[in-house]
Write a protein that holds these residues in place. Sequence first.
Motif, short mmCIF file in Angstrom:
data_model
loop_
_atom_site.label_atom_id
_atom_site.label_comp_id
_atom_site.label_asym_id
_atom_site.label_seq_id
_atom_site.Cartn_x
_atom_site.Cartn_y
_atom_site.Cartn_z
N GLU A 155 3.58 8.26 15.79
CA GLU A 155 2.56 9.06 15.10
C GLU A 155 1.71 8.18 14.21
N LEU A 156 0.46 8.68 13.96
CA LEU A 156 -0.46 8.09 13.00
C LEU A 156 -0.86 9.19 12.04
N GLN A 187 -1.82 14.46 10.60
CA GLN A 187 -1.58 13.72 11.84
C GLN A 187 -2.89 13.49 12.58
N VAL A 188 -3.04 12.27 13.11
CA VAL A 188 -4.23 11.88 13.88
C VAL A 188 -3.87 11.90 15.35
N PRO A 189 -4.62 12.62 16.22
CA PRO A 189 -4.31 12.66 17.66
C PRO A 189 -4.43 11.26 18.27
N LEU A 190 -3.43 10.91 19.12
CA LEU A 190 -3.43 9.58 19.75
C LEU A 190 -3.57 9.65 21.25
N GLY A 191 -3.65 10.82 21.83
CA GLY A 191 -3.72 10.93 23.27
C GLY A 191 -2.35 11.10 23.89
N GLY A 192 -2.23 10.76 25.18
CA GLY A 192 -0.99 10.97 25.92
C GLY A 192 0.05 9.90 25.67
N ALA A 193 1.07 9.87 26.58
CA ALA A 193 2.21 8.98 26.39
C ALA A 193 1.81 7.51 26.54
#
Length: 999
Positions: free
Chosen positions: A10-11, A17-23
């Motif tokens: 996580e960021l 929380q900042v979205p980071l995309g997929g796996a």
Amino acid sequence: MELRLLGPIELLSDGRQVPLGGAKPRVLLATLLLAPCRVITVERLIEAIWQDDPPASARGVLQTYVASLRRAFAGAGLPEVIVSHRLGYAAEVPPDSLDKDVFERLVEQGRRAARDGGHREAAQSFRAALALWRGPALGGIGDTYLRAEAARLEELRLAALEERIAADLAMGQDDGLVDELSKLVTAHPARERLRRDLMVLLYQAGRQADALATYQQGRRVLVEELGIEPGPELRRVHESILRSDPALLRAAKVPPPRQLPWPPPDFTAREEELADLRARLTGQDTMPVCVIFGPGGVGKSALALRAAHEIAHHYPDGQLHVELRGTTEVPPTPQEVLGRLLRDLEPGTPPPGTLEECAARYRTLLADRRKLIVLEDAAAERQVRPLLPGARGCGVIVTSRNRLAGLAGASVLDLGLLPDDAALHLLGRVAGAERVATDPDAAARIVRQCGGLPLALRIAGARLVSRRHWPVARLADRLADEQGRLDELAAGDQEVRAGIALSYDLLPPEAKTALRRLGLLGLPYVPVWVAAAAMETGLDEAEEVLDQLVDVSLAAVVGTDATGRARYRLHDLIRLFARERAHAEEPEAERTSMVRRVLGGWLWLLERLSEAVPSGWIPLRVTVGLARPVEPEVARMALADPHGWFRGEEESLIVAVELATAMDLDDIAVGLAAALSSVAFEGSQYVFDNPFATWHRTHEAALAVARRMDNALGEATLLGGLGHLHYERDQYAESREYLGQALSLFRSAGDARGEAATLAALGAACREQGYLPEALHFLGRASALWAGLADPAALAHVKRMTGTVHLERGDFPACRADLDAALSLYREAGNRRGEGLTLRSMSLYHRARGELARSEEHCEHALTISRDLGDRLIEAYCMRSLGKTWMRLGRFDAARGAMEESLAVCRTLTDRWGEACTLRTLGELDLAEGRLYQARSRLTESLALWETLRTALFRARTLRDLALVHKALGEDAAAKTTLDEAMEIFRLHEAREAHELGG
């Protein structure tokens, strides 16, 4: 910015929380973050994302993922983390933003604190580190490399968890740990450290069977799944639990001590001194020791207590307060003080036997604690050193009339006199500011006449309070009229005498008498009944006079006794002054008569307590004409709670014996010392914190005066008492030496009772060492004497001991005859303790003859009596005997439980003979059950104790058992050596018996 790998990747920005995309982008970010500031090649990143099956467009897609991550950081207003390089990419992480790094830093911080003994700080660091975890590291994603890193981090988490638990255990913070550890052991069955800690906690909670079962479950897992045996640490704890090792036990939790008395409400000035003490006691990493020294009455205690209360919050684990009474003729020894401190820190646990052991236990209990210790009125460095903690975290304040320059590392505060303005303020605080203001010139004269000494000022102010009709000038004029008063006030250590004399001169006659006589007694505390005996008045009249002394600051109330009456204390300087006045104003005959009355009251109480709680041994002499009855309510109080009464009176009783010694009152000194030893134990319970120290000190003091006054019977009585002291400490050779000296003196004096009692004691000492012919010789002569002295309980004691010696020799008819006679005599005397002891001996007789049902019946009867009487030691002996009978009956589980219980009690009560005997019996049981290694361990422990006790016969019997164990283990050489040693002892013993019996 927060970058999280200890759980899902996580960021966070400002907590959101900042979205980071997929796996796959998360795998990319995790791979870079696991090696910050290091370039990770494009090929390695492709492998991490797609493993062995990357697409043809992998490089392009990788660039897309990097770009999307950079947009996520920029969109959240965060600095760029992913940096391009010609070979690949790197992550530049700001300090403390990556949870993995913070976790590892906190773990290392905790480990450093634990190495330095700072378990509290270690536990806090480990808890903070573990709180960062939100689930499995990296969220369970990634290739082989990432999964290996996740496993490494999980191993670090478990290690930190183990170390946090170890820190909690070191601090005694074990609430809820059993449940936590049980779950952890279930989840991680192969982690031996967790299993070890769970076993120890279960054993400390009294769940020995569960602790052993936990070990067996772990061993089964290790053997079946890994093919290995448990490690040495786990095996060591298992063996310690099997032998009930007391080192595994921890004292029960008790509330932190809060013993500080409240400082005087009129405390004045001393701001600089207070600031200095605060800084020294709160601003150091090492253990601060601050010595406040100065003349008597200068305010050392007031300053120490004020400072202690102001910094008490800095020492959250409690504050201890001790009066060392350094200005008395006989200050308490460090061992006596440590005994009281250990009782406060470990209630219900007897203190160790030597000063070194007491000091070591004290330092252990204070390790990793933040406690403040205030030691008031120290006599010298040697009195203070054993009372100092051994590790950082604690602070010490010492007050003394001496500088104590020999205390290494201590800071010394030289407390001087008050300046005039502060002294005037103090006088106003005591007498009333408005009253002092009515005549400032007279008040200033009083301040000058008192020389700025706080105690003198308080005494002067108290006089004004007690004489409301006086103008302030009246007191100033009286001080001026005293010839030499100003000189006395300015003459160093004796300057307070004239101030005390002023108060003394204003007392009514009965209060003067009370003060003089209490000063002459020199007691640390004064109960009302002592003052009543000294003054020859009733309790109410004595209490009224004592309250008059309190009103004029010549005495202080220091608590109440069980009757609700106050207990009093004279300040040390006031006590010295009062003693001087007693010698000057009262004839020697009156002083002697007063001391005899007070000490006779103690003697009378001791005799009543001896009748109520018989010790089980024969008194050497009967005191005639010395005891003086006290008020019925005092007797009821003492008899209602013998333990509490003795603990409150112990110091005073020691002082009383030494006072009689100093006044050459040999008869009362001998009587008191002998009476004290006769009630030093209530059954098997220690009445005093350290009965042996009290016993020895009073006997040595009384022995000196008995010899000085040519009191042969007194000397014999005390030598016999010292013999019994050494017998109780399992020092049989020393016991026989003292008893032999006593026997000669009793014979020379023609004291048949003393001779008979000493012969019985000699027989008992010989029996314990296996000197059976000598035991029969002494006991036979004792029996003949007691038969003519009309004391059935004493004769019963001798008969029982004689029966046990016959049993040791295998003479069953003689044994049975003596035991039957003893039982009949004890019942005639109404002595239930003796009846129980004899029934236990009869149980041994029947067991030796193979009559196991009769043995069990007699032992259970004896056990019932011992429990009714609350005699723990005899109960333990009965349990051991019953266990051995059950062993013969094949009831091994019941036998083991009984013997383990017996062993625990013997160790708690420091009964080494009983411990050695029980260990041997447990070894026999282990051998019978085929537990050969345990049998060898038990028997080896028993042998070491028999060697210490110098009991060759019992050692030989244990060696014979050990030889059987060696044989069963296939250790033929060890078996032969051990058996040869046993047989040599038996041969020597038989030769010795043959010699004693005339061949």
